[in-house]
Scaffold this motif. Structure first.
Motif, PDB file in Angstrom:
ATOM      1  N   UNK A 239       0.820  -1.206   0.000  1.00  0.00           N
ATOM      2  CA  UNK A 239       0.000   0.000   0.000  1.00  0.00           C
ATOM      3  C   UNK A 239       0.854   1.256   0.000  1.00  0.00           C
ATOM      4  N   UNK A 261      -7.073  -1.773  -9.580  1.00  0.00           N
ATOM      5  CA  UNK A 261      -7.917  -0.606  -9.323  1.00  0.00           C
ATOM      6  C   UNK A 261      -7.251   0.684  -9.816  1.00  0.00           C
ATOM      7  N   UNK A 262      -5.971   0.848  -9.483  1.00  0.00           N
ATOM      8  CA  UNK A 262      -5.261   2.071  -9.839  1.00  0.00           C
ATOM      9  C   UNK A 262      -5.125   2.199 -11.361  1.00  0.00           C
ATOM     10  N   UNK A 265      -8.465   3.301 -12.854  1.00  0.00           N
ATOM     11  CA  UNK A 265      -8.786   4.700 -12.639  1.00  0.00           C
ATOM     12  C   UNK A 265      -7.688   5.631 -13.144  1.00  0.00           C
ATOM     13  N   UNK A 266      -6.682   5.052 -13.789  1.00  0.00           N
ATOM     14  CA  UNK A 266      -5.598   5.850 -14.376  1.00  0.00           C
ATOM     15  C   UNK A 266      -4.852   6.672 -13.330  1.00  0.00           C
ATOM     16  N   UNK A 267      -4.850   6.195 -12.119  1.00  0.00           N
ATOM     17  CA  UNK A 267      -3.954   6.825 -11.154  1.00  0.00           C
ATOM     18  C   UNK A 267      -2.526   6.341 -11.414  1.00  0.00           C
TER      19      UNK A 267
END
Lengths: 305, 305
Positions: A239, A261-262, A265-267
């Motif tokens: 994390x 997930x990242x 969401x294009x983080x």
DNA sequence: ATGAGGGCATAAGCTGGTCTTATGAGCGAG
DNA sequence: CTCGCTCATAAGACCAGCTTATGCCCTCAT
């Protein structure tokens, strides 16, 4: 109580109905009646009516069409219900994991797992196991590969899961899934605009945000690069590494399990690499000769496919 | 109030801490102090202390190590926190979606989307947009491709997303992602034990659990099979189709977006198929000539990769 | 036609959880 | 040695949500 507080962005908890309300909504969707849903979740019909109504007020959207012969979701309600289902599923996974942490001793099945597996995969497996064998109490101990091996060999765990490259001695294993490490950066990083894949040499030459030595992820990377990975920072949890990478501190190498997930969401964005294999096996392990039986065998069969 | 009620399996909501408590836990993990976390979420230190304590009682696990110079997560606490993060993320997606449903008029960006996209992808995009442009109010209208086209052409929406095979006339489009339809069955179905891929002919000859005609998913399947898909049942929502397939009613064909969770938990298994292309494009659409600008362009750039 | 039954809404009152304020005690740094 | 940070405990206030008790509406079956 100052006026200024009214201007703060209120927290999620004030804007999202609580789990009981979301579960009630799912029951209404399934059963087509507030009263029936109320019975299912163990409250009275007026309580359900009021709860749904206050949820509609909170969201500012009509969720159900009430009629003297039942209640059906509105179009918006159907969408909200689908999103609610995902929250409830995440909560169910949380619950399954938490139960396993609590039920330490006297469990019928004691599992030892590496952090990545405990974090991302195990809750799902426990839910599936619970669906098939509701009365199997499972306990979970998490640690690195060495710790998992130690627990198994000491007879303090019945089944283990590890993600390193090597199988600890004294253990038999079977591959249950494959994982891939991927190179990620924040979208603003120059690598995100490359047109050609990164080479292994470039990767080895660049300081990276990494887990500490000894972690399964780091092992695989070091082996793939020939022991050459250069740390920019070393952090002790996946994390923390993700947070650091998202904030743009530099490139990192992480399990695709951890960054799904990242990426969505294009983080973070994934950077193709050539000339180096970052695949690794996820394995179930047990003491040599003691093939899993009973609940352990059951769980194992859920993890394979 | 009968004694029997004590034996019921209590609902999730009784076993999972509420969102406020989970957010508080994340803040404690990040800040390393109960007091600091309390300030961040806008409550007093004693309230935070008591909340964390009651969460530990509820879960039966020690989550934080308190010391006179701060609080750190225990090993179990770190795991619980990671699971909690997923619940909070699902709640954030719920919130982003719900806000968009509420902010109907007077929004700077009005989006029209097909159900599958609204259900699975849009909340993530909205979260990403909110992270970059916190003050962009977005409104969402969901419907099938025809409805999306109608809204765009009537000037009631600025940007649309569709998943069908054809682009409605009068609209320009760009492909933002690819989706794949996959054949799924419950794990107990005979197809789950096949060793060779299914043929297109077999698929066309078998009655399937399907969405109604006119849905994007159904269109693609019908086209791929030459208009031949035979319905076993027709249902009006993806969720209903999934539930039916999970219960073993028969094979179904669904978007991989829709069944990720079910495949992961082995409630459904994917059946390979040969000789038929079940890929489809997900497209952003807008009225011919009116290239998206401002917030619409912003959102569009988040969806591409 | 008419009552029975299921559906939902409203009102009144109670209860319990959770917050706040006020205070105390441990540890470290200046 | 005292200030500043940490966390814990106690007492009281408050509010949200539940239950019970109704009433109305609609449908279906007698």
């Amino acid at each position: 109580m100052s006026e200024a507080e009214g201007l703060r962005t209120e927290s999620l908890a004030h804007r999202v109905p609580d789990l009981a309300a979301l579960e009630l909504l799912l029951a209404v969707a399934r059963l087509g009646s507030l009263g029936a849903a109320a019975r299912e979740v163990g409250i009275t019909q007026p309580a359900a009516s009021s709860r749904i109504r206050s949820m509609e007020r909170q969201l500012g959207v009509a969720l159900v069409d009430r009629s003297p012969r039942g209640s059906r979701l509105t179009d918006a309600g159907a969408l909200v219900t689908d999103w609610a289902r995902r929250v409830v599923e995440a909560a169910a996974a949380f619950d399954a994991g938490a139960r396993a942490l609590r039920d330490r001793r006297d469990s019928r099945l004691r599992v030892a797992a590496s952090m990545t597996i405990a974090e991302y995969l195990l809750p799902g497996w426990l839910l599936a196991l619970h669906a098939e064998r509701p009365d199997t109490a499972v306990s979970l101990l998490a640690g690195n590969s060495a710790k998992v091996a130690e627990l198994l060999l000491a007879g303090e765990a019945d089944l283990g899961f590890v993600e390193g490259l090597t199988v600890p001695t004294g253990l038999d294993s079977t591959v249950i899934a494959r994982d891939r490490l991927i190179v990620v950066t924040a979208p603003a990083h120059p690598w995100a605009r490359r047109r050609r894949p990164l080479t292994a040499a470039e990767l080895a030459a660049t300081p990276l945000i990494l887990r500490e030595r000894g972690s399964g992820t780091r092992q695989v990377l070091d082996a793939a690069l020939g022991g050459l990975a250069r740390p920019l920072i070393e952090l002790s949890s996946t994390t923390a590494v993700k947070a650091s990478a998202v904030s743009g501190a530099g490139p990192s190498v992480l399990s695709e399990l951890a960054v799904g997930e990242e990426l969505g969401m294009r983080r973070l964005v994934s950077i193709p690499v050539e000339g180096v294999s970052l695949r690794r096996d996820l394995r179930a392990v047990w003491p040599t000769g003691h093939r899993p039986t009973g609940p352990a065998r059951e769980l194992l069969s859920l993890t394979r496919g």
